[in-house]
Design an enzyme around this catalytic site. Structure first.
Site, PDB file in Angstrom:
ATOM      1  N   ASP A  11       0.759  -1.035   0.268  1.00 27.18           N
ATOM      2  CA  ASP A  11       0.000   0.000   0.308  1.00 27.18           C
ATOM      3  C   ASP A  11       0.850   1.094   0.255  1.00 27.18           C
ATOM      4  O   ASP A  11       1.599   1.115   0.358  1.00 27.18           O
ATOM      5  CB  ASP A  11      -0.796  -0.312   1.164  1.00 27.18           C
ATOM      6  CG  ASP A  11      -2.006   1.188   1.014  1.00 27.18           C
ATOM      7  OD1 ASP A  11      -2.096   1.602   0.378  1.00 27.18           O
ATOM      8  OD2 ASP A  11      -1.793   1.673   2.719  1.00 27.18           O
ATOM      9  N   ASP A  13      -0.637   4.964   1.398  1.00 26.89           N
ATOM     10  CA  ASP A  13      -0.081   5.782   2.359  1.00 26.89           C
ATOM     11  C   ASP A  13      -0.607   5.240   3.321  1.00 26.89           C
ATOM     12  O   ASP A  13      -0.984   4.099   3.374  1.00 26.89           O
ATOM     13  CB  ASP A  13      -1.477   6.818   1.949  1.00 26.89           C
ATOM     14  CG  ASP A  13      -1.493   7.425   0.845  1.00 26.89           C
ATOM     15  OD1 ASP A  13      -0.775   8.189   0.613  1.00 26.89           O
ATOM     16  OD2 ASP A  13      -2.417   7.396  -0.440  1.00 26.89           O
TER      17      ASP A  13
END
Length: 229
Positions: A11, A13
């Site tokens: 991922d 953020d």
């Protein structure tokens, strides 16, 4: 290295990048436009993975059914686009972690729900765009996480079967998406974690307290696998 593992997907953020400073700044610019005082950026950190929807709710109590939601969302996104790499930086230890993966000749990539018009400049600013084997944004496929489509697209694009990939994220939807895609999953405890209950109860394959724990997890699992062969 785990036998058969050939790719680590992340991922963005809250896992690779701490984007909370710029997201909070965008929210406070919306508040300023509305004649409101700024709120403490630290109070907004845990909402950073939820994007405009989560930050507008946390910082202005504006929900999706609010009559001005669409207008305020566009204002937030415009402010964010104007300063999306001002304060965003890699979490401590991430650069060394990625160097270690490169040293082990493990492929790695990024799968995020952030739209490409934001993902692209952020990953360029952080020096990730030319290093990642694949980058999948929130609008790359017809679905976003927790749907498995973005992760399956990443695996196909990088040419590695999902069963040979592990996905690392800081939100329950990351773990759900990884499992649905047939990948192993790891929780990045250094991230935002959201409001999805106790991360210890998420159906993951492992939990990492620091980015450096990833290489240790890979080594330990590799040793365990070798001992059982």
């Amino acid at each position: 290295m785990i036998t058969g593992l050939r790719c680590v997907l992340f991922d963005l953020d809250g896992t690779l990048a701490d984007s909370a400073p710029d997201l909070a700044a965008a929210l406070n610019r919306v508040r300023a436009d509305e004649g409101l005082a700024s709120v403490d950026a630290h109070a907004l950190r845990s909402h950073a993975s939820s994007g405009a929807r989560g930050l507008l709710h946390a910082g202005m109590q504006v929900t999706t059914d609010h009559p001005r939601y669409a207008e305020l969302r566009e204002s937030f996104l415009a402010h964010y686009a104007a300063g999306l790499a001002d304060g965003t930086h890699l979490f401590d230890g991430v650069a060394a972690m990625l160097d270690a993966l490169d040293g082990q000749t493990l492929r790695w990539g990024i799968v995020t729900n952030k739209a490409a018009r934001y993902t692209d400049p952020v990953t360029r600013a952080l020096g990730l765009a030319t290093r990642a084997g694949v980058i999948v944004s929130g609008d790359t496929t017809a679905h976003t996480k927790p749907h498995p489509a973005p992760l399956l697209h990443a695996a196909q694009a990088i040419g590695i079967a999902p069963a040979h990939c592990v996905y690392v994220g800081d939100d329950l939807r990351d773990i759900e998406a990884g499992r649905a895609a047939g990948m192993r999953t790891l929780v990045a405890r250094w991230g935002y974690m959201g409001f999805n209950g106790d991360p210890d109860l998420w159906p993951a394959d492992g939990w990492l307290d620091t980015p450096g724990d990833l290489t240790r997890w890979l080594a330990q699992r590799g040793a365990a696998r070798a001992a059982n062969t």
